[in-house]
Each structure stands twice: as structure tokens, then as C-alpha cells.
Design an enzyme around this catalytic site. Structure first.
Site, short mmCIF file in Angstrom:
data_model
loop_
_atom_site.label_atom_id
_atom_site.label_comp_id
_atom_site.label_asym_id
_atom_site.label_seq_id
_atom_site.Cartn_x
_atom_site.Cartn_y
_atom_site.Cartn_z
N SER A 173 0.87 -1.18 0.00
CA SER A 173 0.00 0.00 0.00
C SER A 173 0.91 1.22 0.00
CB SER A 173 -0.90 -0.01 1.23
OG SER A 173 -1.82 1.07 1.17
N GLU A 174 0.69 2.15 -0.95
CA GLU A 174 1.70 3.19 -1.18
C GLU A 174 1.86 4.17 -0.02
OE1 GLU A 174 -0.93 2.61 -3.13
OE2 GLU A 174 -1.83 4.44 -3.93
N ASN A 175 0.90 4.17 0.94
CA ASN A 175 1.11 5.04 2.10
C ASN A 175 2.05 4.42 3.13
OD1 ASN A 175 -1.03 3.18 2.54
ND2 ASN A 175 -1.55 4.27 4.40
N SER A 193 8.41 3.99 0.35
CA SER A 193 7.35 3.31 -0.38
C SER A 193 7.44 3.61 -1.88
CB SER A 193 5.99 3.76 0.16
OG SER A 193 4.97 2.98 -0.39
#
Lengths: 229, 191
Positions: free
Chosen positions: B46-48, B88
Site C-alpha cells: 500500500s503506497e502510504n 514506499s
């Protein structure tokens, strides 16, 4: 060793009209809630807000937009942020949208002494307009410039008096990069711990990137999308 | 014949290699995540700032500081890790994410992807979409073949603002599976 521990009021000294302020958080998650409220209460205006998505649901950074203290917004996502959408529509806020990875890397670059970097993100899109494109090993890259800021307001789980800090889970998001990019980084720490409390290997953010620490133990921490099994 | 959304999602599951690192976009890609068994041999990114994202939490154990990029409360699987956005997106741009499974507004037969905004529409912002499309090792799109207005989403050249150029490897639709190719779209499977 002089401590960096402040109270809320003194922690924002020097944050004046026209300042560029980076505020960490992914939506409402990991927001420095007390510092956001303190900036609003201080009555400063004409801010450039550097934040991924500028609050939500009328809360936290959305209150800055409602109060009209933001002239420019640099971030990556508007989505369902009604206050930001309204500000875009009525032209009261100048909005610069940046791909999220470019956004965070521009901040990191500013803090790492770099003028910019070449990224593959955005090549051939509107993001590339007016920017240098260079080919390296057959692939095209865009030149993106560093994004230094005057202040960074950061939420951390715990910090010591030198500003060494640790984050919890996904509240970390843009915090490290913003702290590096800022002339003055203020931590809103859920707990202040004594020097030596952290094992050196366990520090997420070294104190070199931190100027001030405020302890705030209570947070609303509103969940935007509560999903359960 | 045409596939239901669930059949499309099941077909997309077959694109996920065992042990791979996968980022799921919002919309139909989320359905694919819902089909993954809890012990699936896949690392969801998840990019966060999560690698090894798990399912939704049980009621009562939601953590406001543990969310996915859609801002939904999530859990983290054993072996998972959390990190800042700079790390990330280094994973994404640096080619360390094996597969991005994304939604689309338009995909062109030259691999161009448009999935972040429509001309004259509300300003949404691209979020991490451009980085994912440009950086993931493989980009698979899952989308209905036709838009709501009946126009095809698989086109020769995109007319909507691009997310990235020449990045899409495969498109899974309700009418089958299509690959971009030098002489136009190639249907590799019919629904």
C-alpha cells in the site's frame, strides 16, 4: 544539552504570514492535530500549504481552507476533500498537483542537499509540461526540483528531548521527508521520553532533523473509512 | 458471453505470481484483494507505507494509524513492514513492486494509460497513480470494456489526460483479456 521541548505557543515562533508549511498525514491519519489548531489560532495568513491531501471531512487542515489562510497548496490528491474542491473552484487557492512519489522525493531532496532529481514518473503527461526531459540508458526521465519548506509539523508516537523520534504504523507517511526539508521541524509527540530511552537502532527520525518538540497526549484520530471484517 | 465483476476479479487473480509484491488500485482491483485467501502467498503493498497488508480488522480493533491508501482501516500480516512514503515510492519507482493492478478510464493499444482525470471533470489529483503506472514491473488493468456512456475504454490512442506512456502489459475486461501490441489490440482470451 539544551532541550528542544516547547509548549504549543512557543513551538510555532517564526511561523509568520506567507510561510511555506509542510504538514504530515495521509488524509486524517497521523495528523499533528494540536499544531494544526495552534496555527489557525495564531491568525497567520497567506500560507503555502505543502501536504498530500489537506485534511478531510471539514477536519484538521480543512479548517485552514475554511478560514481562508491558505493561498497556495502543493500536494498530490484532492479526491473528496470538499473544502479544497471549493477553494479550487472559486480560485481562492492556487493548487499545484504533484505525483505522490515526486512530492515526497522533492521534499527529501531538499533536506538531503540536492537541487533536484530525474524521475520516470510523469513523462509524457501534463506533469512534464515545461520541464527538462533527459534520456538515460534509453529511458526518458523528468527533472523535478527540490521542495524546501519553512516549517514542518509532524506527528510522532514518541520523541526525546533531542528530537529523536519514532512513528507508529502508517502515521509515518510523509513525515521523514518533511522533517528533512524544513528549516524548522516541530514534532507533536504523543509521549516525550528521556534521552537514552530509545535504542539507537530503533530511532526512526534522528534529532538532527528536528528543532522543537511538543508533547500532546490527547488526539481525536478520526477514522475516515472504518472497514471491518 | 461476458464476465461478471467477480469473474473478472478471479481472472485477475491468475496474474499474481506466487511470492510477488502487488499493489492494488481502488475500484475493481480492490475486489481482487477481497478474493485473496488470508494465507495467500502474496505481499500486498500500500503506497502510504505498508508491505504485507492484511485484511480488514475485526470490529473493535480498528487502528486510526493503520490505514491503506484508500484510507480504509487495515491490518498487517506477520512479516509485514511499515515505512515512510519516500521508501514506499522508492519501492514503486525502483521496480521492486512486481505487479500493479489498476483501474482505467482509457487504455491505448500502445500501452498508454489514462486513469486519473477526465477533461472538464472535477480536479481529483493523481495521488500515486503516475508513480505506480511508471514504476511497477508489470501493469495489469482491470476494467469494464465499455464506459458508462457506451464508448470503448480500449482505444487506439487515449484522448483523456495520460497517467503514463506505454506501460500497460494486459487488460482484463468483462469481454475477455486483451494485450496491447505493435499492430493493435490482441485478444488473448474471450469471456
Amino acid at each position: 544539552m539544551p532541550s528542544k521541548i516547547h509548549d504549543l505557543e512557543t513551538s510555532l515562533q517564526g511561523l509568520t504570514d506567507g510561510a511555506t508549511v509542510a504538514v504530515a498525514g495521509f488524509g486524517l491519519s497521523g495528523n499533528p492535530e494540536a499544531l494544526i489548531a495552534a496555527v489557525l489560532a495564531a491568525g497567520v495568513r497567506h500560507l503555502t500549504l505543502v501536504s498530500n491531501n489537506a485534511g478531510s471531512m471539514g477536519l484538521n487542515l480543512a479548517t485552514w481552507l475554511q478560514a481562508g489562510i491558505v493561498d497556495r497548496f502543493v500536494g498530490s490528491y484532492v479526491g473528496n476533500n470538499a473544502e479544497l474542491q471549493r477553494a479550487i473552484d472559486d480560485g481562492s487557492v492556487d493548487v499545484q498537483l504533484v505525483p505522490q512519489g515526486t512530492f515526497v522525493e522533492r521534499l527529501r531532496a531538499a533536506g538531503a542537499g540536492l537541487a533536484g532529481f530525474y524521475t520516470p514518473t510523469g513523462v509524457g503527461t501534463v506533469v512534464a509540461e515545461g520541464k527538462e526531459v533527459r534520456t538515460f540508458e534509453g529511458r526518458r526521465f523528468l527533472l523535478e526540483r527540490a521542495l524546501p519548506v519553512d516549517f514542518a509539523l509532524i506527528r510522532v508516537a514518541a520523541a526525546d528531548p533531542f528530537g529523536n523520534a519514532r512513528f507508529r504504523r502508517t502515521s509515518r507517511n510523509f513525515s521523514d521527508a518533511m522533517a528533512m526539508a524544513a528549516a524548522v521541524t516541530v514534532l507533536e509527540a504523543e509521549h516525550v521520553v528521556p534521552l537514552g530511552h530509545f535504542d539507537p537502532d530503533d530511532v526512526h527520525l534522528p534529532g538532527a532533523f528536528v528543532q522543537r518538540v511538543v508533547e500532546v497526549t490527547e488526539h481525536a484520530d478520526v477514522i475516515e473509512k472504518r472497514t471491518v471484517r | 458471453m461476458s464476465w461478471t465483476k467477480e469473474q473478472m476479479a478471479r481472472r485477475a487473480l491468475a496474474e499474481i505470481e506466487p511470492g510477488s509484491i502487488v499493489n492494488l488500485g481502488i475500484g475493481l482491483p480492490t475486489l481482487v484483494g477481497d478474493l485473496l485467501p488470508d494465507d495467500a502467498d502474496v505481499w500486498l503493498h500500500s503506497e502510504n507505507g505498508i508491505l504485507g497488508m492484511g485484511p480488514s480488522p475485526l470490529a473493535g480493533s480498528e487502528d486510526p494509524q493503520c490505514i491503506n491508501a484508500g484510507k480504509e482501516t487495515v491490518t498487517i500480516r506477520p512479516g509485514g513492514s511499515t515505512f515512510g512514503s519516500h521508501t514506499s515510492f522508492a519501492m514503486i519507482r525502483g521496480g521492486h513492486v512486481d505487479l500493479a493492478l489498476l483501474g482505467a478510464l482509457q487504455v491505448a493499444s500502445n500501452g498508454d494509460l489514462a486513469n486519473w482525470t477526465v477533461p472538464g471533470g472535477r480536479t481529483m489529483g493523481m495521488g500515486g497513480a503516475m508513480d505506480l503506472a511508471a514504476g511497477a514491473r508489470r501493469v495489469v488493468v482491470i476494467t469494464r470494456f465499455h464506459a458508462r456512456d457506451g464508448s470503448p475504454k480500449l482505444v487506439d490512442r487515449c484522448t483523456y489526460p495520460l497517467t503514463a506512456c506505454g506501460v500497460v502489459d494486459r487488460v482484463i475486461t468483462d469481454l475477455g483479456v486483451f494485450d496491447p501490441g505493435p499492430r493493435g489490440w490482441v485478444q488473448v482470451e474471450a469471456a
